[in-house]
Design a protein around this motif. Structure first.
Motif, PDB file in Angstrom:
ATOM      1  N   THR A 132       0.819  -1.208   0.000  1.00 28.95           N
ATOM      2  CA  THR A 132       0.000   0.000   0.000  1.00 28.95           C
ATOM      3  C   THR A 132       0.853   1.258   0.000  1.00 28.95           C
ATOM      4  O   THR A 132       0.562   2.213  -0.727  1.00 28.95           O
ATOM      5  CB  THR A 132      -0.937   0.002   1.233  1.00 28.95           C
ATOM      6  OG1 THR A 132      -1.722  -1.185   1.209  1.00 28.95           O
ATOM      7  CG2 THR A 132      -1.850   1.210   1.217  1.00 28.95           C
ATOM      8  N   GLY A 133       1.907   1.276   0.785  1.00 28.33           N
ATOM      9  CA  GLY A 133       2.785   2.444   0.834  1.00 28.33           C
ATOM     10  C   GLY A 133       3.421   2.732  -0.515  1.00 28.33           C
ATOM     11  O   GLY A 133       3.487   3.883  -0.947  1.00 28.33           O
ATOM     12  N   SER A 134       3.880   1.688  -1.180  1.00 28.70           N
ATOM     13  CA  SER A 134       4.488   1.851  -2.503  1.00 28.70           C
ATOM     14  C   SER A 134       3.473   2.378  -3.513  1.00 28.70           C
ATOM     15  O   SER A 134       3.803   3.232  -4.337  1.00 28.70           O
ATOM     16  CB  SER A 134       5.049   0.531  -3.007  1.00 28.70           C
ATOM     17  OG  SER A 134       6.107   0.097  -2.200  1.00 28.70           O
ATOM     18  N   ALA A 159       9.578   7.187 -14.782  1.00 30.02           N
ATOM     19  CA  ALA A 159      10.157   6.391 -13.698  1.00 30.02           C
ATOM     20  C   ALA A 159       9.290   5.179 -13.400  1.00 30.02           C
ATOM     21  O   ALA A 159       9.798   4.070 -13.218  1.00 30.02           O
ATOM     22  CB  ALA A 159      10.314   7.247 -12.438  1.00 30.02           C
ATOM     23  N   TRP A 160       7.981   5.372 -13.361  1.00 35.65           N
ATOM     24  CA  TRP A 160       7.080   4.249 -13.075  1.00 35.65           C
ATOM     25  C   TRP A 160       7.183   3.199 -14.178  1.00 35.65           C
ATOM     26  O   TRP A 160       7.194   2.003 -13.902  1.00 35.65           O
ATOM     27  CB  TRP A 160       5.642   4.745 -12.966  1.00 35.65           C
ATOM     28  CG  TRP A 160       4.672   3.624 -12.901  1.00 35.65           C
ATOM     29  CD1 TRP A 160       4.389   2.847 -11.841  1.00 35.65           C
ATOM     30  CD2 TRP A 160       3.893   3.113 -13.976  1.00 35.65           C
ATOM     31  NE1 TRP A 160       3.462   1.886 -12.175  1.00 35.65           N
ATOM     32  CE2 TRP A 160       3.141   2.043 -13.499  1.00 35.65           C
ATOM     33  CE3 TRP A 160       3.738   3.478 -15.313  1.00 35.65           C
ATOM     34  CZ2 TRP A 160       2.277   1.327 -14.292  1.00 35.65           C
ATOM     35  CZ3 TRP A 160       2.867   2.764 -16.101  1.00 35.65           C
ATOM     36  CH2 TRP A 160       2.153   1.709 -15.577  1.00 35.65           C
ATOM     37  N   PHE A 161       7.293   3.639 -15.425  1.00 34.20           N
ATOM     38  CA  PHE A 161       7.382   2.694 -16.529  1.00 34.20           C
ATOM     39  C   PHE A 161       8.619   1.821 -16.431  1.00 34.20           C
ATOM     40  O   PHE A 161       8.557   0.615 -16.698  1.00 34.20           O
ATOM     41  CB  PHE A 161       7.372   3.445 -17.867  1.00 34.20           C
ATOM     42  CG  PHE A 161       7.427   2.564 -19.069  1.00 34.20           C
ATOM     43  CD1 PHE A 161       6.306   1.856 -19.462  1.00 34.20           C
ATOM     44  CD2 PHE A 161       8.585   2.410 -19.797  1.00 34.20           C
ATOM     45  CE1 PHE A 161       6.336   1.016 -20.569  1.00 34.20           C
ATOM     46  CE2 PHE A 161       8.648   1.582 -20.885  1.00 34.20           C
ATOM     47  CZ  PHE A 161       7.520   0.884 -21.281  1.00 34.20           C
ATOM     48  N   PHE A 162       9.751   2.417 -16.022  1.00 40.77           N
ATOM     49  CA  PHE A 162      10.996   1.650 -16.001  1.00 40.77           C
ATOM     50  C   PHE A 162      11.262   0.918 -14.696  1.00 40.77           C
ATOM     51  O   PHE A 162      11.826  -0.170 -14.702  1.00 40.77           O
ATOM     52  CB  PHE A 162      12.191   2.556 -16.325  1.00 40.77           C
ATOM     53  CG  PHE A 162      12.254   2.930 -17.776  1.00 40.77           C
ATOM     54  CD1 PHE A 162      12.540   1.983 -18.741  1.00 40.77           C
ATOM     55  CD2 PHE A 162      11.998   4.228 -18.181  1.00 40.77           C
ATOM     56  CE1 PHE A 162      12.584   2.314 -20.079  1.00 40.77           C
ATOM     57  CE2 PHE A 162      12.040   4.567 -19.529  1.00 40.77           C
ATOM     58  CZ  PHE A 162      12.330   3.609 -20.474  1.00 40.77           C
ATOM     59  N   ILE A 193       0.874   4.245  -2.932  1.00 39.86           N
ATOM     60  CA  ILE A 193       0.604   5.656  -2.648  1.00 39.86           C
ATOM     61  C   ILE A 193       1.749   6.529  -3.156  1.00 39.86           C
ATOM     62  O   ILE A 193       1.522   7.562  -3.799  1.00 39.86           O
ATOM     63  CB  ILE A 193       0.358   5.870  -1.148  1.00 39.86           C
ATOM     64  CG1 ILE A 193      -0.963   5.214  -0.750  1.00 39.86           C
ATOM     65  CG2 ILE A 193       0.351   7.358  -0.793  1.00 39.86           C
ATOM     66  CD1 ILE A 193      -1.206   5.171   0.743  1.00 39.86           C
ATOM     67  N   ILE A 194       2.979   6.111  -2.892  1.00 42.78           N
ATOM     68  CA  ILE A 194       4.139   6.900  -3.329  1.00 42.78           C
ATOM     69  C   ILE A 194       4.196   6.988  -4.850  1.00 42.78           C
ATOM     70  O   ILE A 194       4.419   8.065  -5.413  1.00 42.78           O
ATOM     71  CB  ILE A 194       5.437   6.312  -2.744  1.00 42.78           C
ATOM     72  CG1 ILE A 194       5.457   6.545  -1.230  1.00 42.78           C
ATOM     73  CG2 ILE A 194       6.664   6.918  -3.409  1.00 42.78           C
ATOM     74  CD1 ILE A 194       6.565   5.829  -0.509  1.00 42.78           C
ATOM     75  N   TRP A 195       3.988   5.873  -5.544  1.00 43.41           N
ATOM     76  CA  TRP A 195       4.015   5.894  -7.003  1.00 43.41           C
ATOM     77  C   TRP A 195       2.884   6.741  -7.568  1.00 43.41           C
ATOM     78  O   TRP A 195       3.081   7.485  -8.534  1.00 43.41           O
ATOM     79  CB  TRP A 195       3.941   4.478  -7.576  1.00 43.41           C
ATOM     80  CG  TRP A 195       5.271   3.805  -7.597  1.00 43.41           C
ATOM     81  CD1 TRP A 195       5.663   2.742  -6.852  1.00 43.41           C
ATOM     82  CD2 TRP A 195       6.405   4.181  -8.382  1.00 43.41           C
ATOM     83  NE1 TRP A 195       6.969   2.430  -7.129  1.00 43.41           N
ATOM     84  CE2 TRP A 195       7.449   3.302  -8.070  1.00 43.41           C
ATOM     85  CE3 TRP A 195       6.638   5.174  -9.317  1.00 43.41           C
ATOM     86  CZ2 TRP A 195       8.696   3.376  -8.664  1.00 43.41           C
ATOM     87  CZ3 TRP A 195       7.886   5.258  -9.905  1.00 43.41           C
ATOM     88  CH2 TRP A 195       8.895   4.363  -9.585  1.00 43.41           C
ATOM     89  N   SER A 196       1.713   6.643  -6.976  1.00 41.73           N
ATOM     90  CA  SER A 196       0.584   7.451  -7.450  1.00 41.73           C
ATOM     91  C   SER A 196       0.862   8.939  -7.278  1.00 41.73           C
ATOM     92  O   SER A 196       0.576   9.742  -8.163  1.00 41.73           O
ATOM     93  CB  SER A 196      -0.695   7.084  -6.703  1.00 41.73           C
ATOM     94  OG  SER A 196      -1.041   5.756  -6.960  1.00 41.73           O
ATOM     95  N   LEU A 197       1.427   9.317  -6.150  1.00 45.29           N
ATOM     96  CA  LEU A 197       1.771  10.719  -5.916  1.00 45.29           C
ATOM     97  C   LEU A 197       2.863  11.189  -6.881  1.00 45.29           C
ATOM     98  O   LEU A 197       2.815  12.312  -7.376  1.00 45.29           O
ATOM     99  CB  LEU A 197       2.210  10.924  -4.466  1.00 45.29           C
ATOM    100  CG  LEU A 197       1.102  10.804  -3.422  1.00 45.29           C
ATOM    101  CD1 LEU A 197       1.691  10.876  -2.019  1.00 45.29           C
ATOM    102  CD2 LEU A 197       0.038  11.856  -3.631  1.00 45.29           C
ATOM    103  N   ALA A 198       3.825  10.319  -7.158  1.00 46.50           N
ATOM    104  CA  ALA A 198       4.884  10.677  -8.107  1.00 46.50           C
ATOM    105  C   ALA A 198       4.309  10.918  -9.495  1.00 46.50           C
ATOM    106  O   ALA A 198       4.666  11.890 -10.168  1.00 46.50           O
ATOM    107  CB  ALA A 198       5.947   9.585  -8.152  1.00 46.50           C
TER     108      ALA A 198
END
Length: 54
Positions: free
Chosen positions: A27-29, A47-50, A31-36
């Motif tokens: 869940t923490g990951s 960054a998310w793609f790679f 949230i962080i990826w969504s915010l990024a």
């Protein structure tokens, strides 16, 4: 032309956030990826793609 790029970016960002929440990451990951992806649209998507959750 800017409107088309804006709509395209919105679609890609929405797909990325949907994929983030469907992933098996914690869940923490998620949230962080969504915010990024939300706050840093271009860099966050790249960054998310790679290196993001698969």
């Amino acid at each position: 032309m800017g409107t088309i790029l804006g709509i395209l970016h919105f679609i890609v960002a929405a797909w990325a956030i949907y994929s983030i929440y469907k992933s098996s990451a914690g869940t923490g990951s998620k949230i962080i990826w969504s915010l990024a992806v939300f706050f840093f649209p271009v860099v966050g998507l790249i960054a998310w793609f790679f290196v993001g959750p698969k």
